[in-house]
Design an enzyme around this catalytic site. Structure first.
Site, PDB file in Angstrom:
ATOM      1  CG  ASP A   1      -1.882   2.817   6.442  1.00  0.00           C
ATOM      2  OD1 ASP A   1      -2.150   2.336   5.325  1.00  0.00           O
ATOM      3  OD2 ASP A   1      -2.277   3.941   6.804  1.00  0.00           O
TER       4      ASP A   1
ATOM      5  CG  ASN B   1      -3.712  12.024  -6.370  1.00  0.00           C
ATOM      6  OD1 ASN B   1      -3.719  12.651  -7.420  1.00  0.00           O
ATOM      7  ND2 ASN B   1      -4.685  12.118  -5.480  1.00  0.00           N
TER       8      ASN B   1
ATOM      9  N   GLY C   1      -7.408   3.981   3.585  1.00  0.00           N
ATOM     10  CA  GLY C   1      -7.425   2.964   2.532  1.00  0.00           C
ATOM     11  C   GLY C   1      -8.678   2.957   1.678  1.00  0.00           C
ATOM     12  CB  ILE C   2     -12.085   4.235   2.244  1.00  0.00           C
ATOM     13  CG1 ILE C   2     -12.104   3.337   3.498  1.00  0.00           C
ATOM     14  CG2 ILE C   2     -13.426   4.230   1.536  1.00  0.00           C
ATOM     15  CD1 ILE C   2     -12.326   1.863   3.244  1.00  0.00           C
TER      16      ILE C   2
ATOM     17  NE  ARG D   1      -9.790  11.403  -5.583  1.00  0.00           N
ATOM     18  CZ  ARG D   1      -9.195  11.791  -6.708  1.00  0.00           C
ATOM     19  NH1 ARG D   1      -9.808  12.598  -7.547  1.00  0.00           N
ATOM     20  NH2 ARG D   1      -7.982  11.366  -7.004  1.00  0.00           N
TER      21      ARG D   1
ATOM     22  CB  SER E   1      -3.937   6.976  -3.991  1.00  0.00           C
ATOM     23  OG  SER E   1      -3.743   8.308  -4.422  1.00  0.00           O
TER      24      SER E   1
ATOM     25  CG  ASP F   1      -1.872   7.426   0.317  1.00  0.00           C
ATOM     26  OD1 ASP F   1      -1.172   8.413   0.114  1.00  0.00           O
ATOM     27  OD2 ASP F   1      -2.661   6.951  -0.523  1.00  0.00           O
TER      28      ASP F   1
ATOM     29  CG  ASP G   1      -1.668   1.213   1.442  1.00  0.00           C
ATOM     30  OD1 ASP G   1      -2.304   1.649   0.473  1.00  0.00           O
ATOM     31  OD2 ASP G   1      -1.652   1.772   2.554  1.00  0.00           O
TER      32      ASP G   1
HETATM   33  C1  G6P Z   1      -5.590   5.508  -0.470  1.00  0.00           C
HETATM   34  C2  G6P Z   1      -5.694   6.315   0.805  1.00  0.00           C
HETATM   35  C3  G6P Z   1      -7.100   6.839   1.007  1.00  0.00           C
HETATM   36  C4  G6P Z   1      -7.582   7.569  -0.241  1.00  0.00           C
HETATM   37  C5  G6P Z   1      -7.515   6.627  -1.443  1.00  0.00           C
HETATM   38  C6  G6P Z   1      -7.907   7.331  -2.745  1.00  0.00           C
HETATM   39  O1  G6P Z   1      -6.210   4.283  -0.285  1.00  0.00           O
HETATM   40  O2  G6P Z   1      -5.323   5.525   1.916  1.00  0.00           O
HETATM   41  O3  G6P Z   1      -7.090   7.713   2.109  1.00  0.00           O
HETATM   42  O4  G6P Z   1      -8.909   8.037  -0.083  1.00  0.00           O
HETATM   43  O5  G6P Z   1      -6.182   6.148  -1.594  1.00  0.00           O
HETATM   44  O6  G6P Z   1      -6.928   8.291  -3.034  1.00  0.00           O
HETATM   45  P1  G6P Z   1      -7.045   9.407  -4.170  1.00  0.00           P
HETATM   46  O7  G6P Z   1      -5.670  10.029  -4.145  1.00  0.00           O
HETATM   47  O8  G6P Z   1      -7.347   8.705  -5.440  1.00  0.00           O
HETATM   48  O9  G6P Z   1      -8.120  10.330  -3.750  1.00  0.00           O
HETATM   49 MG    MG Z   2      -2.734   3.195   3.525  1.00  0.00          MG
END
Ligand code: G6P
Ligand code: MG
Length: 222
Positions: free
Chosen positions: A171, A119, A45-46, A48, A117, A10, A8
């Site tokens: 995490d 990003n 981890g959820i 967007r 993510s 973030d 993972d």
């Molecule tokens: C990861 C993070 C989440 C976030 C998700 C989507 O799983 O732990 O907190 O909401 O990615 O990320 P994004 O950058 O696409 O909004």
């Molecule tokens: Mg994470």
């Protein structure tokens, strides 16, 4: 036999989880919704849009916004998050991670990113480590978010490995649940109580030592 590590991003390779949570918390406040620490932990981890839906539900406002308005709210949160990402440098890689990646490479292990993510490539580029990975699961290709196992199954398939040939790092409780549902060995980083489903738990990344984790992995297969 161990052949790959799945990460993972973030909260595992870098502390960008706190940027996500701050951005969500501020958006929630703007909407008149108060989030508890447990709510924030559950957001880890959820994806967007799922995060936004969770927050609106907590505030009893899930029916107050049109799909277009929800998309605009999610875009606003992402803009704030990206302002934080812009400040990131290789110094933001968490302690213990550079050594872990170097040891894994030394052992010939494949490395993959399993982050929800969109990003992730941008963040890995800012950290200067995007070239270290053999693959990144495209979150746009997923039908279900963590705790569904899909992202970890895809990560494993990306490097052509079986479930008993990989170790996955998380995490988030939802992420550990996803790893276990995929039948993989889970390393949890953070609060032992939240991550109790993991096979191996450390309180922070400085305690990640590949040799110790591999020993636990091998013992689990005996
Ligand atoms: C990861 C993070 C989440 C976030 C998700 C989507 O799983 O732990 O907190 O909401 O990615 O990320 P994004 O950058 O696409 O909004
Ligand atoms: Mg994470």
């Amino acid at each position: 036999m161990l052949k790959g590590l799945i990460f993972d991003l973030d909260g595992v390779l870098t502390d960008s989880a706190r940027f996500h949570l701050t951005a969500w918390n501020n958006l929630a406040k703007d909407l008149g919704i108060t989030l508890s620490q447990a709510d924030l932990d559950n957001l880890r981890g959820i994806s967007r849009m799922d995060s936004l839906e969770m927050i609106l539900k907590i505030g009893g406002k899930e029916n107050d916004y049109s799909p277009e308005e929800k998309a605009a709210l999610a875009a606003k949160k992402n803009e704030k998050f990206l302002e934080s990402v812009e400040t990131m440098t290789p110094a933001d890689i968490l302690p213990g991670i550079p050594q872990l990646l170097a040891d894994a490479k030394q052992d010939g292990l494949k490395l993959v990113i399993a982050s929800a993510s969109k990003n992730a490539p941008k963040i890995l580029t800012k950290l200067g480590i995007i070239g270290e990975f053999d693959g990144i699961v495209d979150p746009a290709s997923l039908h279900k978010g963590k705790p569904d196992p899909e992202i970890y199954e895809k990560a494993q398939a990306l490097i052509g490995l079986e479930q008993d040939e990989v170790i996955s790092f998380e995490d988030a409780a939802a992420g550990v649940a996803a790893i276990k549902a995929a039948g993989q060995f889970a390393v949890g980083i953070g609060d032992r109580k939240l991550l109790h489903e993991a096979d191996y738990i450390v309180s922070d990344t400085s305690q990640l030592h590949l040799a110790d984790i591999v020993t636990a992995f091998k013992e689990s297969k005996e």
